[in-house]
Write an enzyme that holds these catalytic residues in place. Structure first.
Site, PDB file in Angstrom:
ATOM      1  N   ASP A   8       0.912  -1.189   0.067  1.00 27.80           N
ATOM      2  CA  ASP A   8       0.096  -0.122  -0.028  1.00 27.80           C
ATOM      3  C   ASP A   8       0.987   1.322   0.111  1.00 27.80           C
ATOM      4  OD1 ASP A   8      -2.282   1.718   0.607  1.00 27.80           O
ATOM      5  OD2 ASP A   8      -1.443   1.830   2.574  1.00 27.80           O
ATOM      6  N   ASP A  10      -0.214   5.236   0.969  1.00 28.01           N
ATOM      7  CA  ASP A  10      -0.566   6.253   1.819  1.00 28.01           C
ATOM      8  C   ASP A  10      -0.578   5.546   3.293  1.00 28.01           C
ATOM      9  OD1 ASP A  10      -0.768   8.596   0.170  1.00 28.01           O
ATOM     10  OD2 ASP A  10      -2.302   7.204  -0.849  1.00 28.01           O
TER      11      ASP A  10
HETATM   12  C1  XBP Z   1      -5.179   6.383   0.002  1.00 21.44           C
HETATM   13  C2  XBP Z   1      -6.278   7.449  -0.317  1.00 21.44           C
HETATM   14  C3  XBP Z   1      -6.257   8.433  -1.130  1.00 21.44           C
HETATM   15  C4  XBP Z   1      -5.366   9.594  -0.857  1.00 21.44           C
HETATM   16  C5  XBP Z   1      -5.442  10.712  -1.207  1.00 21.44           C
HETATM   17  O1  XBP Z   1      -5.341   5.159  -0.799  1.00 21.44           O
HETATM   18  O2  XBP Z   1      -7.506   7.195   0.169  1.00 21.44           O
HETATM   19  O3  XBP Z   1      -7.651   8.651  -1.572  1.00 21.44           O
HETATM   20  O4  XBP Z   1      -5.793   9.794   0.732  1.00 21.44           O
HETATM   21  O5  XBP Z   1      -5.200  10.454  -2.787  1.00 21.44           O
HETATM   22  P1  XBP Z   1      -4.451   3.855  -0.533  1.00 21.44           P
HETATM   23  P2  XBP Z   1      -6.028  11.075  -4.096  1.00 21.44           P
HETATM   24  O6  XBP Z   1      -4.608   3.453   1.065  1.00 21.44           O
HETATM   25  O7  XBP Z   1      -4.852   2.773  -1.344  1.00 21.44           O
HETATM   26  O8  XBP Z   1      -2.976   4.225  -0.879  1.00 21.44           O
HETATM   27  O9  XBP Z   1      -6.341  12.395  -3.680  1.00 21.44           O
HETATM   28  O10 XBP Z   1      -5.144  10.745  -5.237  1.00 21.44           O
HETATM   29  O11 XBP Z   1      -7.235   9.993  -3.959  1.00 21.44           O
END
Ligand code: XBP
Length: 247
Positions: A8, A10
């Site tokens: 993953d 973020d």
């Molecule tokens: C993380 C998310 C994303 C980020 C923001 O996804 O939920 O929405 O917070 O990015 P993951 P965007 O856990 O799959 O990494 O603004 O591009 O949506």
């Protein structure tokens, strides 16, 4: 031994939500002359809504200052989201979003051991390119047999689409992999795709309930504080430990 590690992004590779996306959203609001700002605590609540654009749309539903018409509102959300991602990339380039402890070491261990890797996120493609390009260099993608972002998997976690797309690209079965996640939505997505998952707790999900995870702990950089205990030795979480948890 596991054949692939699925990362993953973020919260797992780096603490991107509070220190990256949240700051970038507020900079976008300022740049666009929008009169509201999001606090650290409120953004934690908004993280229940998957996707940055979707978060903006959700928030505007309760904002009197937001455009009344649905079309104007969607246009503003698109513009703010684009601006947010520009600011996010600038924050990454400023060096203010370091990789979390133990991440660089595990990436290198996978490369050295010939364990394949995938990126499995539903964040925007540009955000992945910014973060990994900054930390791993411009040939970063060569390290990954699959790079799945919102471009390839528009259905956000907890939908398992991103994991299924990665498994298809790697031509590998879920049980041959280990996923590394930080948040309940990601855990649900990986389990629904048949991928065993371990959880490295992040700032916003430090106390989240993550049923079904094979192990949960504070960081890949420490063998302390994990449940079940990290019993394979060493001073960080490595492939042997991950394989033992996922067996
Ligand atoms: C993380 C998310 C994303 C980020 C923001 O996804 O939920 O929405 O917070 O990015 P993951 P965007 O856990 O799959 O990494 O603004 O591009 O949506």
């Amino acid at each position: 031994m596991i054949r692939a590690v699925l990362w993953d992004v973020d919260g797992t590779l780096a603490e991107t939500e509070r220190d990256g996306h949240l700051r970038a959203f507020n900079r976008a609001f300022e740049a666009r002359g929008v009169p509201w700002r999001w606090s650290t605590q409120y953004y934690g609540e908004l993280l229940a809504v998957p996707g940055g654009y979707e978060r903006l749309m959700h928030d505007m539903r309760s904002r009197e200052q937001a455009p009344a018409g649905a079309r104007e509102r969607a246009a503003l959300a698109r513009e703010l989201h684009r601006l947010k991602n520009e600011h996010y990339a600038a924050i990454v380039r400023s060096g203010e979003l370091p990789l979390r402890a133990g991440v660089a070491e595990l990436l290198a261990e996978c490369v050295g051991a010939g364990v394949r890797m995938g990126i499995v996120t539903t964040t925007s493609r540009g955000n992945v390119e910014a973060l990994l390009g900054y930390h791993l260099g411009r040939h970063w993608a060569a390290h990954f047999g699959a790079v799945v972002s919102a471009a390839e998997a528009p259905r956000k976690k907890p939908d398992p689409q991103a994991y299924r797309v990665a498994l298809a690209a790697l031509q590998i079965a879920g049980e041959e992999c280990a996923a590394i996640e930080d948040a309940p939505a990601g855990v649900l997505a990986s389990i629904a795709a048949g991928v065993p998952v371990i959880v490295t707790r992040s700032q916003y999900f430090s106390a989240a309930h993550v049923p079904g995870a094979r192990a949960r702990g504070p960081s890949l950089g420490s063998v302390q504080g994990w449940t079940p205990a990290a019993a394979c030795g060493g001073d960080r979480i490595g492939l042997k430990q991950i394989a033992a948890w996922c067996a």
